[in-house]
Enzyme design. Structure first.
Site, short mmCIF file in Angstrom:
data_model
loop_
_atom_site.label_atom_id
_atom_site.label_comp_id
_atom_site.label_asym_id
_atom_site.label_seq_id
_atom_site.Cartn_x
_atom_site.Cartn_y
_atom_site.Cartn_z
N THR A 95 8.80 -6.29 -17.35
CA THR A 95 8.71 -4.89 -17.78
C THR A 95 7.80 -4.10 -16.85
OG1 THR A 95 9.01 -5.57 -20.06
CG2 THR A 95 8.03 -3.39 -19.69
N CYS A 103 -12.84 -15.77 0.76
CA CYS A 103 -12.34 -17.10 0.37
C CYS A 103 -12.57 -18.11 1.49
CB CYS A 103 -10.88 -17.04 -0.04
SG CYS A 103 -9.92 -15.91 0.92
N ALA A 124 -0.13 -6.02 -3.76
CA ALA A 124 0.39 -6.02 -2.38
C ALA A 124 0.69 -7.45 -1.94
CB ALA A 124 -0.62 -5.38 -1.44
N GLN A 160 -3.87 -1.13 4.44
CA GLN A 160 -5.11 -0.47 4.86
C GLN A 160 -4.85 0.80 5.65
OE1 GLN A 160 -7.93 -1.29 3.70
NE2 GLN A 160 -7.77 -3.43 3.12
N HIS A 185 -4.56 0.12 -5.35
CA HIS A 185 -6.02 0.09 -5.53
C HIS A 185 -6.80 0.19 -4.22
CE1 HIS A 185 -7.21 -4.18 -4.53
NE2 HIS A 185 -5.90 -4.35 -4.66
N SER A 234 -0.47 -0.80 -1.52
CA SER A 234 -1.25 -1.21 -2.69
C SER A 234 -1.96 0.00 -3.28
CB SER A 234 -2.28 -2.26 -2.28
OG SER A 234 -3.05 -2.66 -3.38
N1 PLP Z 1 -2.88 -6.85 2.67
C1 PLP Z 1 -4.03 -6.36 3.16
C2 PLP Z 1 -4.09 -5.90 4.58
C3 PLP Z 1 -5.17 -6.30 2.35
O1 PLP Z 1 -6.31 -5.82 2.84
C4 PLP Z 1 -5.06 -6.75 1.03
C5 PLP Z 1 -6.26 -6.76 0.15
O2 PLP Z 1 -7.37 -6.90 0.58
C6 PLP Z 1 -3.84 -7.23 0.56
C7 PLP Z 1 -2.77 -7.27 1.42
C8 PLP Z 1 -3.67 -7.73 -0.84
O3 PLP Z 1 -3.70 -6.65 -1.73
P1 PLP Z 1 -3.61 -6.90 -3.31
O4 PLP Z 1 -5.03 -7.06 -3.75
O5 PLP Z 1 -3.00 -5.66 -3.87
O6 PLP Z 1 -2.80 -8.11 -3.52
#
Ligand code: PLP
Length: 367
Positions: free
Chosen positions: A230, A315, A72, A178, A203, A201
């Site tokens: 790919t 982080c 994402a 989310q 996952h 995303s």
């Molecule tokens: N955007 C939001 C709101 C997220 O919570 C996250 C991941 O925590 C991401 C983007 C980034 O997702 P990815 O781990 O697939 O890069």
């Protein structure tokens, strides 16, 4: 181990794994870009079908473009660097994900006009400030505003934001990562009734790590199914299966997660004196962010080896910075360092919630 970090990543659903497995095997070796033989064409077909399933997650019309990406974060980058007009002013909510903020910072340093749009004390965008920023931009802008915040679970007023963007001719990129597991997030069509581009995303939806998507209104994006290289057919097929499961289960998951979140909050209020909830009471189902008075959340987690939890901005706390979301909501740095984020998921049980409350109460009392 009690896993309460579903907003960071969800476990892979067994049905998703089953759908992916054939695509890891020798007879599915085709590269979707190899159009001259059957295995290549079969992979390309599977990806085209998967794009439809992922588009359905955001009620996208058939002419919307779906571009799969490695994450994402990468879809957010593609939206900003690849699709949004390169000279448009950027209006950015102060609670965006780090993957957006980092890129915006780079563009700002390179001279791009950037205006920050504030949120209220519940993490919801201030519509008056957004309207002002849209007017002050003086020309069509690009708005970067997520649908649901990943730290505090605030939900944005989608229809009102879309209406403002339409009236000011602005393009809206919405990070929907989310939101879509438990709620609707319709992409806007010609009527501009929703976001113009949405990031997703796999996952976060009980699908595999390693694949995200950008879904864009017709005409904004070239119809390339994969951002570069790919395409990973197995991961993309898994994303589609996860998306279909979400659509089948969304209402039930949302109701169950809202009830579990209420149970968790009621338990914590009883067990931890002075605990404060950050963000709305009726926010993203499964998300709860709290401040424990006088306690640094990252420190407390060291005393809780049996709980998988997050401070909401790992982080930043590693870098000695408080959460930008909590500070944007008006918390002072001490309170923002106290923020602990729970992310409940499909597999979370009442017993796990009760055990987590007991463990946290004991860890706080032992300080
Ligand atoms: N955007 C939001 C709101 C997220 O919570 C996250 C991941 O925590 C991401 C983007 C980034 O997702 P990815 O781990 O697939 O890069």
């Amino acid at each position: 181990m009690i896993y309460l970090d579903h907003l960071a990543s969800t476990p892979l659903d067994a049905q998703v794994l089953a759908a992916m497995l054939p695509w890891f095997q020798a007879d599915h070796a085709g590269n979707a870009q190899s159009a001259h033989h059957h295995p290549g064409r079969a992979a390309a077909r599977a990806i085209t079908q998967a794009a439809r399933a992922v588009a359905a997650l955001v009620d996208a019309p058939p002419d919307a473009a779906v571009t799969f990406t490695p994450s994402a974060s990468e879809a957010n980058r593609l939206a900003l660097a690849g699709l949004a007009p390169a000279d448009a002013p950027l209006l950015v909510s102060s609670i965006e994900h780090d993957s957006v903020l980092r890129q915006v910072e780079g563009l700002r340093a390179a001279g791009r006009h950037v205006a920050w749009v504030p949120v209220d004390g519940q993490g919801v965008i201030r519509l008056d400030a957004l309207e002002r920023a849209l007017a002050e931009a003086g020309r069509p802008a690009v708005l970067l505003l997520m649908a649901a915040n990943n730290e505090v679970g605030s939900l944005q007023p989608l229809a009102a934001v879309a209406d403002l963007c339409r009236r000011h001719g602005a393009l809206w990129h919405c990070d929907g990562v989310q939101r879509v597991a438990t709620g609707a997030l319709p992409l806007g069509g010609k009527d501009r009734s929703g976001p113009d581009m949405i990031t997703l995303s796999a996952h976060k939806l009980y699908g595999p790590q390693g694949v995200g998507a950008l879904v864009a209104r017709a005409g904004l994006a070239p119809a390339t199914p994969w951002s570069w290289g790919t395409p990973p057919t197995a991961l993309i097929v898994g994303f589609a299966e996860a998306a279909q499961l979400v659509l089948e289960r969304r209402a039930a998951d949302a109701a169950r997660l809202a009830a579990l979140t209420a149970r968790l909050w009621a338990g914590l209020v009883q067990a931890v004196p002075g605990i404060v909830r950050n963000g709305p009471a009726e926010g993203l189902p499964g998300c709860l962010n709290v401040t424990l008075p006088g306690v640094d959340a990252a420190d407390l987690l060291l005393d809780l080896p049996d709980l998988a939890l997050s401070t909401g901005s790992a982080c930043r706390s590693a870098a000695g910075q408080p959460s930008h979301v909590l500070t944007a909501m008006g918390l002072d740095a001490t309170a923002a360092f106290g923020g602990l984020r729970f992310g409940l998921g499909r597999g979370t049980t009442d017993a796990e919630v009760d055990r987590a409350v007991a463990l946290i109460a004991a860890a706080v009392a032992a300080r």
